[in-house]
Write a protein that holds these residues in place. Structure first.
Motif, PDB file in Angstrom:
ATOM      1  N   LEU A 106     -12.334  -3.362  -5.230  1.00 24.90           N
ATOM      2  CA  LEU A 106     -11.505  -2.257  -4.716  1.00 24.90           C
ATOM      3  C   LEU A 106     -12.353  -1.033  -4.390  1.00 24.90           C
ATOM      4  O   LEU A 106     -12.100  -0.337  -3.394  1.00 24.90           O
ATOM      5  CB  LEU A 106     -10.425  -1.888  -5.742  1.00 24.90           C
ATOM      6  CG  LEU A 106      -9.333  -2.938  -5.977  1.00 24.90           C
ATOM      7  CD1 LEU A 106      -8.473  -2.548  -7.169  1.00 24.90           C
ATOM      8  CD2 LEU A 106      -8.457  -3.107  -4.731  1.00 24.90           C
ATOM      9  N   LYS A 107     -13.367  -0.762  -5.205  1.00 20.67           N
ATOM     10  CA  LYS A 107     -14.248   0.382  -4.951  1.00 20.67           C
ATOM     11  C   LYS A 107     -15.047   0.181  -3.667  1.00 20.67           C
ATOM     12  O   LYS A 107     -15.260   1.127  -2.899  1.00 20.67           O
ATOM     13  CB  LYS A 107     -15.186   0.590  -6.141  1.00 20.67           C
ATOM     14  CG  LYS A 107     -14.509   1.219  -7.348  1.00 20.67           C
ATOM     15  CD  LYS A 107     -15.507   1.483  -8.474  1.00 20.67           C
ATOM     16  CE  LYS A 107     -14.829   2.220  -9.624  1.00 20.67           C
ATOM     17  NZ  LYS A 107     -15.773   2.467 -10.756  1.00 20.67           N
ATOM     18  N   LYS A 153      -4.026   4.101   2.595  1.00 21.52           N
ATOM     19  CA  LYS A 153      -4.840   3.042   1.996  1.00 21.52           C
ATOM     20  C   LYS A 153      -5.706   3.590   0.869  1.00 21.52           C
ATOM     21  O   LYS A 153      -5.844   2.951  -0.201  1.00 21.52           O
ATOM     22  CB  LYS A 153      -5.722   2.398   3.070  1.00 21.52           C
ATOM     23  CG  LYS A 153      -6.469   1.157   2.600  1.00 21.52           C
ATOM     24  CD  LYS A 153      -5.505  -0.003   2.390  1.00 21.52           C
ATOM     25  CE  LYS A 153      -6.236  -1.283   2.040  1.00 21.52           C
ATOM     26  NZ  LYS A 153      -5.304  -2.420   1.855  1.00 21.52           N
ATOM     27  N   LYS A 154      -6.262   4.766   1.091  1.00 19.37           N
ATOM     28  CA  LYS A 154      -7.110   5.405   0.069  1.00 19.37           C
ATOM     29  C   LYS A 154      -6.309   5.654  -1.208  1.00 19.37           C
ATOM     30  O   LYS A 154      -6.770   5.368  -2.320  1.00 19.37           O
ATOM     31  CB  LYS A 154      -7.665   6.728   0.616  1.00 19.37           C
ATOM     32  CG  LYS A 154      -8.512   7.514  -0.366  1.00 19.37           C
ATOM     33  CD  LYS A 154      -8.933   8.840   0.257  1.00 19.37           C
ATOM     34  CE  LYS A 154      -9.629   9.725  -0.761  1.00 19.37           C
ATOM     35  NZ  LYS A 154      -9.982  11.057  -0.193  1.00 19.37           N
ATOM     36  N   GLU A 171     -14.031  -1.604  -1.128  1.00 18.84           N
ATOM     37  CA  GLU A 171     -13.062  -1.439  -0.047  1.00 18.84           C
ATOM     38  C   GLU A 171     -12.797   0.037   0.224  1.00 18.84           C
ATOM     39  O   GLU A 171     -12.672   0.465   1.369  1.00 18.84           O
ATOM     40  CB  GLU A 171     -11.760  -2.148  -0.416  1.00 18.84           C
ATOM     41  CG  GLU A 171     -10.808  -2.327   0.754  1.00 18.84           C
ATOM     42  CD  GLU A 171      -9.579  -3.139   0.418  1.00 18.84           C
ATOM     43  OE1 GLU A 171      -8.621  -3.119   1.224  1.00 18.84           O
ATOM     44  OE2 GLU A 171      -9.550  -3.790  -0.663  1.00 18.84           O
ATOM     45  N   LEU A 172     -12.735   0.822  -0.867  1.00 27.56           N
ATOM     46  CA  LEU A 172     -12.528   2.267  -0.731  1.00 27.56           C
ATOM     47  C   LEU A 172     -13.716   2.921  -0.044  1.00 27.56           C
ATOM     48  O   LEU A 172     -13.556   3.800   0.812  1.00 27.56           O
ATOM     49  CB  LEU A 172     -12.314   2.874  -2.125  1.00 27.56           C
ATOM     50  CG  LEU A 172     -11.960   4.361  -2.205  1.00 27.56           C
ATOM     51  CD1 LEU A 172     -10.657   4.650  -1.467  1.00 27.56           C
ATOM     52  CD2 LEU A 172     -11.832   4.805  -3.657  1.00 27.56           C
ATOM     53  N   ASP A 225       0.830  -1.215   0.000  1.00 26.68           N
ATOM     54  CA  ASP A 225       0.000   0.000   0.000  1.00 26.68           C
ATOM     55  C   ASP A 225       0.859   1.258   0.000  1.00 26.68           C
ATOM     56  O   ASP A 225       0.379   2.343  -0.341  1.00 26.68           O
ATOM     57  CB  ASP A 225      -0.924   0.023   1.225  1.00 26.68           C
ATOM     58  CG  ASP A 225      -2.080  -0.960   1.092  1.00 26.68           C
ATOM     59  OD1 ASP A 225      -2.591  -1.091  -0.034  1.00 26.68           O
ATOM     60  OD2 ASP A 225      -2.456  -1.573   2.104  1.00 26.68           O
ATOM     61  N   LEU A 235      -5.582   2.243  -2.974  1.00 30.01           N
ATOM     62  CA  LEU A 235      -6.753   1.708  -3.673  1.00 30.01           C
ATOM     63  C   LEU A 235      -7.049   2.502  -4.942  1.00 30.01           C
ATOM     64  O   LEU A 235      -7.394   1.939  -5.987  1.00 30.01           O
ATOM     65  CB  LEU A 235      -7.976   1.719  -2.741  1.00 30.01           C
ATOM     66  CG  LEU A 235      -7.918   0.742  -1.561  1.00 30.01           C
ATOM     67  CD1 LEU A 235      -9.048   1.018  -0.579  1.00 30.01           C
ATOM     68  CD2 LEU A 235      -7.953  -0.700  -2.029  1.00 30.01           C
ATOM     69  N   GLN A 251      -4.611   1.502  -7.626  1.00 35.41           N
ATOM     70  CA  GLN A 251      -4.955   0.178  -8.178  1.00 35.41           C
ATOM     71  C   GLN A 251      -6.149   0.252  -9.127  1.00 35.41           C
ATOM     72  O   GLN A 251      -6.162  -0.383 -10.186  1.00 35.41           O
ATOM     73  CB  GLN A 251      -5.260  -0.800  -7.030  1.00 35.41           C
ATOM     74  CG  GLN A 251      -4.049  -1.138  -6.162  1.00 35.41           C
ATOM     75  CD  GLN A 251      -4.413  -2.032  -4.995  1.00 35.41           C
ATOM     76  OE1 GLN A 251      -4.859  -3.158  -5.206  1.00 35.41           O
ATOM     77  NE2 GLN A 251      -4.229  -1.534  -3.781  1.00 35.41           N
TER      78      GLN A 251
END
Length: 469
Positions: free
Chosen positions: A124-125, A94-95, A127-128, A33, A98, A101
């Motif tokens: 991923l979206k 993290k933001k 998770e975001l 990350d 993501l 990615q």
């Protein structure tokens, strides 16, 4: 990207300064990350140390990295200011990860249709989205009555008087931590301060809670004689059981403590079974000290330092960061045996104009005499170098320059670095430099010594304080 790199440094720095932070951050972040490849490798090492239940500290990380460039990055991280809200910073990393990615996979999808890529982007979206913590907030007006109850009182603050118990060292009605290794002089110097404070009527009463020292030590230091001299103004409690100390503290928590000084020697004896390394346990003890302060007391607590791994200058208090965080002011105490000097070095300065100060102990009066700081730090070897410089300048036919003095010292077997330090520290005190423009060189001349730097700056007698110029 410099902002992202700085955020990453701040998070890693917080882990190094408080390894307990790693467990929370590790739940949010993975090594990849991080945008910086160096930061990725350092976090990977931290994860391995954590999994192996090894300390997440500089020495262990550096050894595992085994790479000079990565070690330079590690040193750079250590110089960054640690943060208190590390979770928020970790979420930001993290933001960004993501987002990168998603952008990469979206670009890939433009050239190649793949249902797996679409599913991964969707994952991923989600998770975001889950990173965001959404909650319904109250209207600020709904808690106005709460603010009115606890809001700062102008008149109460206006009537507060700032006062030192010991100038530039101990502030009245605050919490001061004094840290040192065992047998350095924490108890000896603190009790000398206690005697001086009473001699100068700075407080009406002092309560000294001694959980460390036995009667033999107390007799050797003549504590009983000082206690006899001050009578009821000095309450010295020693040899009590933990339960008995707790009874005393519980009663103090219910008392008006205006103009009272309370000393805890040392604080580990008042943990009530808690762990000095855990913020939760330390915070409970510090809440007690803060309540005593809020009741009007001045609080001093003595604490032990960690054993340095490499150098004496690494000394720092043992255990949780809450010891320092909840103190108003804090000092590291060092002892130069060559000069029989005690040196107080401020490591936290929230209240007052605190200064690094040095003292010698006067056994006859049980007080401390303040002495010149540079002299207090001077070793016997440095004193020898200083005298050699003075003799060399004094006996030279022509005023010598810097190189001539340094060469003379080195020819006489003195180390270059230490000689350089002595030359620097003695400038404008024992000698001065003067630039001769016509010869384009700088010479050194001795300064007339009207002041004896070994003489106490302040002498404290049993019934008065007398300034000495």
């Amino acid at each position: 990207m410099s902002i992202a790199i700085n955020i990453e440094k701040a998070v890693l720095s917080s882990i190094l300064f408080n390894p307990e932070e790693f467990e929370k951050i590790n739940e949010i972040l993975k090594a990849d990350d991080f945008f910086s490849s160096a930061h990725q490798k350092i976090f990977e090492v931290m994860q391995k140390l954590y999994d192996e239940e090894m300390p997440i500290v500089e020495d262990f990380i550096s050894k595992r990295l085994n790479n000079s460039k990565l070690n330079d990055v590690l040193i750079d991280i250590l110089s960054a200011n640690p943060i208190t809200n590390s979770i928020a910073y970790a979420k930001e990393i993290k933001k960004d990860s993501l987002t990168r990615q998603i952008q990469h996979l979206s670009s890939k999808l433009q050239h190649q249709f793949d249902i797996k890529i679409i599913d991964k982007i969707s994952e991923l979206k989600n998770e975001l989205e889950n990173l965001k913590f959404i909650k319904e907030l109250k209207n600020i007006d709904e808690i106005s009555s709460l603010f009115q109850k606890y809001d700062l009182n102008y008149l109460e603050v206006e009537n507060v008087k700032f006062e030192y118990l010991i100038d530039n060292l101990l502030v009245k009605n605050e919490i001061t931590m004094i840290v040192a290794r065992p047998a350095i002089g924490k108890s000896l110097t603190t009790f000398a301060f206690v005697n001086m404070i009473l001699l100068n009527s700075k407080v009406s009463k002092i309560i000294y809670l001694d959980g460390d020292n036995g009667l033999t030590t107390i007799k050797e230091r003549k504590v009983h004689i000082v206690k006899e001299n001050h009578g009821d103004k000095l309450i010295y409690l020693q040899g009590l059981k933990a339960s008995e100390f707790n009874i005393v503290i519980k009663n103090l928590l219910k008392s008006n403590l205006d103009d009272i000084l309370i000393v805890f020697d040392s604080i580990k004896n008042f943990m009530q079974g808690g762990d000095r390394d855990k913020n939760r346990d330390v915070s409970k003890v510090m809440e007690i000290l803060k309540t005593l302060r809020n009741n009007g007391a001045t609080v001093i607590f003595l604490h032990h330092s960690n054993k340095p791994s490499k150098d004496i200058d690494e000394l720092m208090y043992a255990g949780s960061s809450a010891w320092e965080e909840d103190s108003t002011n804090a000092f590291i105490l060092k002892n130069n045996k060559d000069k029989k000097a005690f040196i107080f070095i401020p490591i936290k300065m929230r209240s007052g104009d605190l200064k690094e100060m040095a003292f010698t102990y006067c056994e006859y009066s049980h007080t401390l005499n303040q002495i010149d700081l540079d002299i207090a730090k001077e070793t016997n070897e440095e004193l020898e170098i200083r005298n050699e410089i003075i003799d060399f300048i004094s006996n030279s036919k022509e005023e010598p320059n810097y190189s001539e003095i340094l060469n003379h010292l080195m020819n006489n077997g003195y180390p270059k670095m230490k000689s350089t330090d002595v030359l620097k520290n003695g400038k404008d005190k024992f000698w001065e430099s003067k630039k001769l423009k016509q010869f384009n060189k700088t010479i050194f001349l001795l300064i007339d010594q009207n002041k004896d730097f070994n003489k106490p700056i302040k002498i404290v007698f049993e019934n008065e304080v007398r300034k000495v110029s």
